[in-house]
Design a protein around this motif. Structure first.
Motif, short mmCIF file in Angstrom:
data_model
loop_
_atom_site.label_atom_id
_atom_site.label_comp_id
_atom_site.label_asym_id
_atom_site.label_seq_id
_atom_site.Cartn_x
_atom_site.Cartn_y
_atom_site.Cartn_z
N TYR A 103 0.85 -1.21 0.00
CA TYR A 103 0.00 0.00 0.00
C TYR A 103 0.88 1.26 0.00
O TYR A 103 0.58 2.24 -0.68
CB TYR A 103 -0.90 -0.04 1.23
N GLY A 104 1.98 1.21 0.76
CA GLY A 104 2.91 2.34 0.78
C GLY A 104 3.56 2.56 -0.58
O GLY A 104 3.65 3.70 -1.05
N PHE A 105 4.03 1.49 -1.21
CA PHE A 105 4.63 1.63 -2.54
C PHE A 105 3.62 2.17 -3.55
O PHE A 105 3.95 3.01 -4.39
CB PHE A 105 5.17 0.28 -3.02
N ALA A 106 2.37 1.69 -3.45
CA ALA A 106 1.33 2.16 -4.38
C ALA A 106 1.02 3.65 -4.13
O ALA A 106 0.80 4.41 -5.08
CB ALA A 106 0.07 1.33 -4.21
N SER A 107 1.03 4.07 -2.87
CA SER A 107 0.77 5.47 -2.54
C SER A 107 1.88 6.36 -3.09
O SER A 107 1.62 7.44 -3.63
CB SER A 107 0.66 5.65 -1.02
N PHE A 108 3.13 5.90 -2.95
CA PHE A 108 4.24 6.67 -3.49
C PHE A 108 4.17 6.75 -5.00
O PHE A 108 4.40 7.81 -5.60
CB PHE A 108 5.57 6.05 -3.05
N LEU A 109 3.82 5.64 -5.63
CA LEU A 109 3.70 5.63 -7.08
C LEU A 109 2.62 6.61 -7.54
O LEU A 109 2.80 7.35 -8.52
CB LEU A 109 3.37 4.22 -7.56
N ALA A 110 1.50 6.64 -6.82
CA ALA A 110 0.42 7.58 -7.17
C ALA A 110 0.88 9.02 -7.02
O ALA A 110 0.56 9.88 -7.85
CB ALA A 110 -0.80 7.32 -6.28
N ALA A 111 1.65 9.30 -5.96
CA ALA A 111 2.17 10.66 -5.77
C ALA A 111 3.14 11.03 -6.88
O ALA A 111 3.14 12.17 -7.38
CB ALA A 111 2.86 10.75 -4.41
N LEU A 159 15.98 14.31 -12.77
CA LEU A 159 16.57 13.37 -11.83
C LEU A 159 16.53 13.93 -10.41
O LEU A 159 16.15 13.24 -9.46
CB LEU A 159 18.01 13.06 -12.25
N ARG A 160 16.92 15.18 -10.26
CA ARG A 160 16.87 15.83 -8.95
C ARG A 160 15.44 15.84 -8.40
O ARG A 160 15.21 15.56 -7.22
CB ARG A 160 17.39 17.26 -9.03
N ALA A 161 14.49 16.20 -9.25
CA ALA A 161 13.10 16.30 -8.82
C ALA A 161 12.56 14.95 -8.36
O ALA A 161 11.84 14.85 -7.36
CB ALA A 161 12.23 16.86 -9.94
N GLY A 162 12.91 13.89 -9.09
CA GLY A 162 12.46 12.55 -8.71
C GLY A 162 13.07 12.12 -7.39
O GLY A 162 12.39 11.50 -6.55
N TRP A 163 14.34 12.43 -7.17
CA TRP A 163 15.01 12.09 -5.91
C TRP A 163 14.37 12.85 -4.76
O TRP A 163 14.08 12.28 -3.70
CB TRP A 163 16.49 12.44 -6.03
N ASP A 164 14.13 14.13 -4.97
CA ASP A 164 13.49 14.95 -3.92
C ASP A 164 12.11 14.40 -3.56
O ASP A 164 11.73 14.36 -2.39
CB ASP A 164 13.35 16.41 -4.38
N LEU A 165 11.36 13.98 -4.57
CA LEU A 165 10.02 13.46 -4.33
C LEU A 165 10.07 12.19 -3.47
O LEU A 165 9.26 12.01 -2.55
CB LEU A 165 9.32 13.16 -5.66
N ALA A 166 11.03 11.32 -3.77
CA ALA A 166 11.18 10.08 -3.00
C ALA A 166 11.53 10.40 -1.54
O ALA A 166 10.97 9.79 -0.61
CB ALA A 166 12.25 9.20 -3.62
N VAL A 167 12.43 11.34 -1.34
CA VAL A 167 12.84 11.71 0.02
C VAL A 167 11.69 12.38 0.76
O VAL A 167 11.43 12.09 1.93
CB VAL A 167 14.08 12.61 -0.02
N GLU A 168 10.98 13.28 0.09
CA GLU A 168 9.85 13.97 0.72
C GLU A 168 8.78 12.98 1.17
O GLU A 168 8.19 13.13 2.25
CB GLU A 168 9.25 14.99 -0.25
N ALA A 177 1.12 11.69 -10.06
CA ALA A 177 0.40 12.96 -9.96
C ALA A 177 1.35 14.14 -10.17
O ALA A 177 0.99 15.14 -10.79
CB ALA A 177 -0.27 13.06 -8.59
N LYS A 178 2.56 14.01 -9.67
CA LYS A 178 3.56 15.07 -9.82
C LYS A 178 3.95 15.24 -11.28
O LYS A 178 4.16 16.35 -11.77
CB LYS A 178 4.79 14.73 -8.98
N ARG A 179 4.03 14.11 -11.99
CA ARG A 179 4.46 14.14 -13.39
C ARG A 179 3.34 14.59 -14.32
O ARG A 179 3.61 15.11 -15.41
CB ARG A 179 4.91 12.74 -13.82
N ALA A 180 2.10 14.40 -13.91
CA ALA A 180 0.96 14.69 -14.79
C ALA A 180 0.92 16.17 -15.16
O ALA A 180 0.98 17.05 -14.30
CB ALA A 180 -0.34 14.28 -14.11
#
Length: 249
Positions: free
Chosen positions: A77-85, A102-111, A88-91
């Motif tokens: 459920y956590g992985f699916a929630s992160f994938l949805a976020a 690359l920076r933006a994707g890394w920041d999103l994972a950390v956030e 949504a960010k990319r949309a």
């Protein structure tokens, strides 16, 4: 248009039964995730989750087998929630510079990890959870970013190593940050780890614009799946040769 085929009553009953089974399962997962976020992992007992979900404890075992199965479902459920976020960010976003992407994707994972500390810790507490469907889909998105870096000549290392470096630094940054006392958390830790990752993974300038063959070899490796002039065997042989050149650089 051909006439539509009638839907059998058995098929309708089967779909309804599947939906009825999924609803309590999702309710239990969400209840467990809420307990995890509010009270920590020790609070996620089968009895507490059953009460929060409005079910009897035996239902947990019927749906998930045991507590370990429930925790695996919460991690998924956590992985699916992160994938949805992430999606949504990319949309609706216009393609940006691949290094900034690359920076933006890394920041999103950390956030995400910092916003959901207990869930994130559960997601990465068992290496076998990397086989989950949502995690695999997220890695495909990451590999797409890496492939774009390679195709544009920015990639400094091979794609597999780049993925491991990106994933390891983001995960390490989150877990290290969470292990520190709040008054000892310096934001420079996150920025420095991100920039160290960028330096390790990318060139300062696109390698295909230089005389060196390594960057050009990586760019060609990235472009191989898009061409059809070579047979599968020829592509395999060319990839091996290019891999040697890329590694030599």
């Amino acid at each position: 248009m051909p006439p539509s085929q009638p839907v059998s009553a058995a098929a309708v009953d089967s779909d309804t039964a599947a939906t009825d089974r999924e609803q309590p399962r999702q309710r239990v997962i969400e209840a467990a995730a809420d307990l995890l976020a509010r009270e920590g992992r020790d609070a996620v007992t089968t009895r507490a989750v059953a009460v929060a979900a409005g079910l009897q404890p035996p239902a947990i075992y019927r749906l998930f087998g045991d507590k370990a199965g429930l925790l695996d479902a919460v991690a998924e459920y956590g992985f699916a929630s992160f994938l949805a976020a992430k999606e949504a960010k990319r949309a609706g976003q216009a393609p940006q510079d691949p290094v900034e992407d690359l920076r933006a994707g890394w920041d999103l994972a950390v956030e995400f990890g910092l916003a959901h500390p207990a869930l994130y810790s559960l997601m990465y507490s068992e290496p076998t959870r990397a086989a989950s469907a949502a995690f695999t889909t997220g890695m495909k998105i990451l590999m797409g970013r890496i492939r774009r870096l390679a195709a544009d000549g920015w990639l400094r290392v091979d794609e597999h190593l780049a993925a491991m470096l990106i994933h390891a630094t983001a995960r390490g940054a989150v877990l290290t940050w969470l292990s520190l006392p709040e008054d000892g958390r310096d934001p420079a830790l996150l920025t420095t780890m991100r920039e160290s990752m960028v330096t390790a993974v990318t060139n300062q300038e696109p390698a295909v614009q230089t005389a060196g063959p390594a960057g050009a070899a990586r760019a060609l490796i990235a472009a191989l799946p898009e061409q059809s002039a070579l047979s599968g065997a020829e592509q395999h042989l060319l990839r091996e040769w290019l891999g040697r050149i890329a590694s030599d650089g």
